[in-house]
Design a protein around this motif. Structure first.
Motif, mmCIF file in Angstrom:
data_model
loop_
_atom_site.group_PDB
_atom_site.id
_atom_site.type_symbol
_atom_site.label_atom_id
_atom_site.label_comp_id
_atom_site.label_asym_id
_atom_site.label_seq_id
_atom_site.Cartn_x
_atom_site.Cartn_y
_atom_site.Cartn_z
ATOM 1 N N LYS A 93 0.840 -1.201 0.000
ATOM 2 C CA LYS A 93 0.000 0.000 0.000
ATOM 3 C C LYS A 93 0.874 1.250 0.000
ATOM 4 N N PRO A 94 0.447 2.340 -0.664
ATOM 5 C CA PRO A 94 -0.801 2.415 -1.434
ATOM 6 C C PRO A 94 -0.726 1.720 -2.779
ATOM 7 N N THR A 95 0.507 1.463 -3.254
ATOM 8 C CA THR A 95 0.693 0.815 -4.550
ATOM 9 C C THR A 95 2.141 0.426 -4.718
ATOM 10 N N SER A 96 2.376 -0.703 -5.365
ATOM 11 C CA SER A 96 3.761 -1.107 -5.638
ATOM 12 C C SER A 96 4.437 -0.172 -6.635
ATOM 13 N N MET A 97 3.641 0.594 -7.388
ATOM 14 C CA MET A 97 4.214 1.541 -8.342
ATOM 15 C C MET A 97 5.063 2.592 -7.642
ATOM 16 N N LEU A 98 4.768 2.859 -6.379
ATOM 17 C CA LEU A 98 5.565 3.798 -5.606
ATOM 18 C C LEU A 98 7.013 3.329 -5.494
ATOM 19 N N TYR A 99 7.238 2.010 -5.659
ATOM 20 C CA TYR A 99 8.562 1.433 -5.422
ATOM 21 C C TYR A 99 9.209 0.838 -6.676
ATOM 22 N N ARG A 100 8.576 1.007 -7.848
ATOM 23 C CA ARG A 100 9.209 0.501 -9.071
ATOM 24 C C ARG A 100 10.577 1.117 -9.284
ATOM 25 N N ASN A 101 10.668 2.431 -9.111
ATOM 26 C CA ASN A 101 11.946 3.102 -9.332
ATOM 27 C C ASN A 101 12.974 2.745 -8.260
ATOM 28 N N MET A 102 12.499 2.381 -7.062
ATOM 29 C CA MET A 102 13.416 1.901 -6.027
ATOM 30 C C MET A 102 14.061 0.595 -6.475
ATOM 31 N N LEU A 103 13.254 -0.308 -7.036
ATOM 32 C CA LEU A 103 13.804 -1.568 -7.550
ATOM 33 C C LEU A 103 14.771 -1.304 -8.698
ATOM 34 N N ALA A 104 14.425 -0.367 -9.577
ATOM 35 C CA ALA A 104 15.322 -0.045 -10.690
ATOM 36 C C ALA A 104 16.656 0.491 -10.177
ATOM 37 N N MET A 105 16.605 1.364 -9.173
ATOM 38 C CA MET A 105 17.841 1.892 -8.590
ATOM 39 C C MET A 105 18.644 0.780 -7.925
ATOM 40 N N GLU A 106 17.951 -0.057 -7.150
ATOM 41 C CA GLU A 106 18.631 -1.149 -6.452
ATOM 42 C C GLU A 106 19.308 -2.083 -7.452
ATOM 43 N N THR A 107 18.602 -2.415 -8.529
ATOM 44 C CA THR A 107 19.158 -3.320 -9.540
ATOM 45 C C THR A 107 20.404 -2.737 -10.164
ATOM 46 N N GLU A 108 20.314 -1.489 -10.577
ATOM 47 C CA GLU A 108 21.465 -0.825 -11.192
ATOM 48 C C GLU A 108 22.655 -0.795 -10.239
ATOM 49 N N GLU A 109 22.410 -0.439 -8.983
ATOM 50 C CA GLU A 109 23.513 -0.299 -8.033
ATOM 51 C C GLU A 109 24.082 -1.650 -7.612
ATOM 52 N N MET A 110 23.232 -2.668 -7.475
ATOM 53 C CA MET A 110 23.753 -4.001 -7.111
ATOM 54 C C MET A 110 24.653 -4.536 -8.218
ATOM 55 N N GLY B 62 16.766 -1.041 -14.493
ATOM 56 C CA GLY B 62 18.054 -0.975 -13.822
ATOM 57 C C GLY B 62 19.149 -1.704 -14.574
ATOM 58 N N ALA B 63 18.821 -2.865 -15.148
ATOM 59 C CA ALA B 63 19.835 -3.651 -15.854
ATOM 60 C C ALA B 63 20.238 -2.991 -17.170
ATOM 61 N N ILE B 64 19.286 -2.359 -17.848
ATOM 62 C CA ILE B 64 19.635 -1.633 -19.075
ATOM 63 C C ILE B 64 20.662 -0.551 -18.758
ATOM 64 N N THR B 65 20.438 0.183 -17.680
ATOM 65 C CA THR B 65 21.350 1.253 -17.319
ATOM 66 C C THR B 65 22.704 0.707 -16.885
ATOM 67 N N ALA B 66 22.715 -0.396 -16.149
ATOM 68 C CA ALA B 66 23.982 -0.975 -15.686
ATOM 69 C C ALA B 66 24.818 -1.501 -16.849
ATOM 70 N N GLY B 67 24.158 -2.103 -17.834
ATOM 71 C CA GLY B 67 24.840 -2.403 -19.083
ATOM 72 C C GLY B 67 25.589 -3.715 -19.190
ATOM 73 N N VAL B 68 25.530 -4.597 -18.174
ATOM 74 C CA VAL B 68 26.197 -5.892 -18.309
ATOM 75 C C VAL B 68 25.252 -6.872 -19.008
ATOM 76 N N PRO B 69 25.756 -7.965 -19.569
ATOM 77 C CA PRO B 69 24.861 -8.959 -20.161
ATOM 78 C C PRO B 69 23.784 -9.385 -19.177
ATOM 79 N N MET B 70 22.539 -9.456 -19.652
ATOM 80 C CA MET B 70 21.421 -9.800 -18.778
ATOM 81 C C MET B 70 20.413 -10.628 -19.548
ATOM 82 N N ILE B 71 19.706 -11.472 -18.801
ATOM 83 C CA ILE B 71 18.616 -12.255 -19.363
ATOM 84 C C ILE B 71 17.495 -12.244 -18.332
ATOM 85 N N TYR B 72 16.264 -12.116 -18.805
ATOM 86 C CA TYR B 72 15.124 -12.015 -17.901
ATOM 87 C C TYR B 72 14.419 -13.361 -17.805
ATOM 88 N N LEU B 73 14.128 -13.763 -16.554
ATOM 89 C CA LEU B 73 13.437 -15.020 -16.289
ATOM 90 C C LEU B 73 12.045 -14.691 -15.741
#
Length: 580
Positions: free
Chosen positions: A96-113, A138-149
């Motif tokens: 709550k109120p919505t997972s959309m509030l945290y999409r960009n948090m996941l994108a930032m976390e992914t890029e930084e990890m 996040g993975a597009i910005t980080a730029g290493v080889p990636m595959i989505y499951l």
């Protein structure tokens, strides 16, 4: 790839952490040995990060603990070394109120990890609505080889001999419940039968839409998005992801070579043909912009006008669910049907082109995946409206609403908050007719906050009991991809920042002309100027934490709701961390 073009072991990104004979690298090697690994297991091998969005409260990803082991098996078979890391789960059902509030948090976390760890390549494990765009951005910005499951859809629901579709049937039966047509026992039975396995919603909701988009973009193994979560084929696909990412590292196959203008266009066309969620608009624009592709609402509307809807899957289709779609041939079969409209020269994570990946794909049920000559709907899934209510655009799903509302004019019934609206619709004495236009404002990216899925406004109980099941509804919110009805969404600019929706009053006449792509309030411009001058900006929603940061940097719906400082081209590239 030819062996002569494979990178050497000393060129691996992870070599900068582990190869030098210095104190810092001694520490890195020592800590992996502390975990029980021998040097032979990780030196001179591609190190693969498995970013896993499993959590105990995300039922869509309930099988990801086991799937991570399948990925590891594949990585090991291919000669790589796998390390699993937890990622923010942003589940749709409970946040709550919505997972959309945290999409960009996941994108930032992914890029930084990715940037801060010794990963040569990554497998991204997601599926629930916001996990796909968040991980991919996040993975597009980080730029290493990636595959989505992709997590895969759950099995079709069942109750009392009826097939149930998650989300879509929940809305339908809730209206019947409100009308007094469903007993307590029936309601409990539906509740227990509508979601009966792990996996994402088995309608063409946001989860299946976004994994299909990622598949069509070339970022998954071919057709991976269609495999049901409990199917043993999903385990085999997961292991293959592990094998393939190791080869992608040696080949230097990075996302910038895959996510091109043509690949994004392919993804948009496929999305339209599937009957995609309206949420696809926000996420696809954000993903494209991370890759430097300038995708706009007008581009999507143009594709929507010319792309037929061929997937007969609820909610835009009438009869089938994602399990049926898989048995009918899945996304590869649908793309084969659309092949003449796609750029099949696009490179994919397989190292082959999209056209090569589609070789041999067949449709096994042409009522589930229709031919172009017999579509479910003659245009695509989405349309973009403009007018004095939405100068920067709004979105509607024409195939999922009653055609009688495609051209409609009626008086506005305006609500300033979700609680106000919810209380009113349960008032059986509410002064409302089927011609009214229900409006919810202050529900956008800043007003929600986070642009919650409130856009499928519940019909007033008085109308439900009269037998009505649809009416025109407008908001600056989103709606669930499993939703349906005459719902205009993503009104931009949102009312919270002074968009025209903030000036609308109950009783004002509103007109929608879908064929003309117009949405207007029939109010004199001089009167609108008076209202604009009197408008007072609402107080900020947050004073601290993530919400404070979110409210200062999030974009509007028409630009994908990304943060301004995360968009491609903002400032200097972060590059690799200083590991010395």
């Amino acid at each position: 790839m030819d062996e002569d073009h494979r990178i050497a072991a000393d060129q691996l990104r992870s070599a900068r952490w582990f190869a030098p004979d210095d104190l810092r690298s001694f520490g890195h090697r020592s800590r992996l040995m502390q975990l029980g690994y021998a040097e032979e297991e990780f030196l001179n091998r591609p190190i693969i990060g498995i970013l896993n969005t499993w959590s105990e409260i995300n039922s869509c990803h309930g099988h990801f603990r086991e799937r991570a082991q399948d990925v590891k098996r594949g990585v090991q078979m291919a000669g790589g070394f796998a390390l699993e890391m937890p990622s923010l789960s942003v589940d749709e059902s409970f946040t709550k109120p919505t997972s959309m509030l945290y999409r960009n948090m996941l994108a930032m976390e992914t890029e930084e990890m990715i940037r801060s760890h010794p990963f040569d390549g990554v497998v991204l494990m997601g599926g629930c609505d916001k996990t796909t765009p968040g991980l991919v951005m996040g993975a597009i910005t980080a730029g290493v080889p990636m595959i989505y499951l992709p997590a895969g859809p759950m099995l079709r629901g069942h109750y009392a001999g009826r097939i149930l579709g998650s989300g879509s049937d929940a809305w339908k039966f809730w209206d019947e419940r409100r009308a007094g047509n469903i007993s307590d026992a029936e309601w409990l039975g539906i509740q227990g039968g509508i979601a009966r396995s792990v996996g994402t919603c088995m309608t063409m909701g946001t989860a299946s839409t976004m994994t299909a988009i990622t598949d069509a973009m070339g970022l998954t193994l071919p057709g991976a998005s269609s495999i049901p979560a409990p199917d043993s084929g999903h385990q085999r696909m997961s292991s293959e992801c592990g094998r393939r990412i190791v080869d992608m590292v040696w080949e230097g196959l990075t996302p910038d070579r895959i996510v091109t203008d043509a690949a994004v266009r392919n993804a948009a066309i496929v999305a339209m043909a599937t009957g995609c969620s309206t949420n696809a608009v926000v996420h696809l624009i954000a993903m494209a912009r991370r890759a430097g592709v300038d995708l706009t609402l007008d581009d999507l509307d143009a594709l929507g006008r010319t792309t037929p809807l061929v997937a007969n899957v609820r909610p835009s289709g009438k009869d089938y669910l994602m399990e049926d779609f898989f048995y009918a041939g899945g996304l590869r079969a649908l793309m084969k049907q659309m092949e003449e409209r796609l750029d099949t020269s696009c490179l994919t994570v397989t190292g082959r082109t999209l056209g090569e990946n589609l070789d041999g794909a067949e449709v096994y049920n042409d009522d589930v995946i229709r031919p172009l000559s017999n579509p479910v709907y003659h245009e695509g899934s989405l349309a973009v409206l403009r007018g004095n209510l939405c100068p920067d655009g709004a979105v509607i799903k024409p195939a999922a609403c009653d055609p009688k509302f495609h051209v409609h004019e009626g008086p506005a019934l305006v609500f300033d908050s979700y609680p106000e609206m919810k209380k009113a619709v349960d008032d059986e004495n509410l002064d409302v007719t089927p011609d009214h236009v229900m409006v919810l404002r202050n529900a956008g990216p800043l007003g929600g906050p986070g642009m919650p899925e409130w856009g499928m406004l519940p019909l007033p109980k008085a109308l439900v009991r009269q037998g009505h099941r649809d009416m025109l509804r407008i908001s600056d919110a989103r709606m669930s991809g499993t939703s349906y009805g005459a719902c205009v969404l993503h009104v931009a600019p949102e009312s919270f920042v002074g968009g025209p929706l903030a000036l609308l009053r109950t009783g004002d006449m509103v007109r929608m002309d879908l064929p003309a792509r117009r949405l207007d309030m029939l109010v004199d411009e001089d009167e609108l100027e008076r209202r604009r001058a009197a408008w007072v900006r609402p107080e900020p929603k947050f004073e601290r934490g993530w919400g404070w940061m979110f409210s200062r940097h999030v974009g509007q719906a028409d630009t994908g709701c990304d943060f301004d400082y995360l968009e491609r081209g903002h400032g200097a590239a972060a590059g690799e961390p200083d590991i010395f």
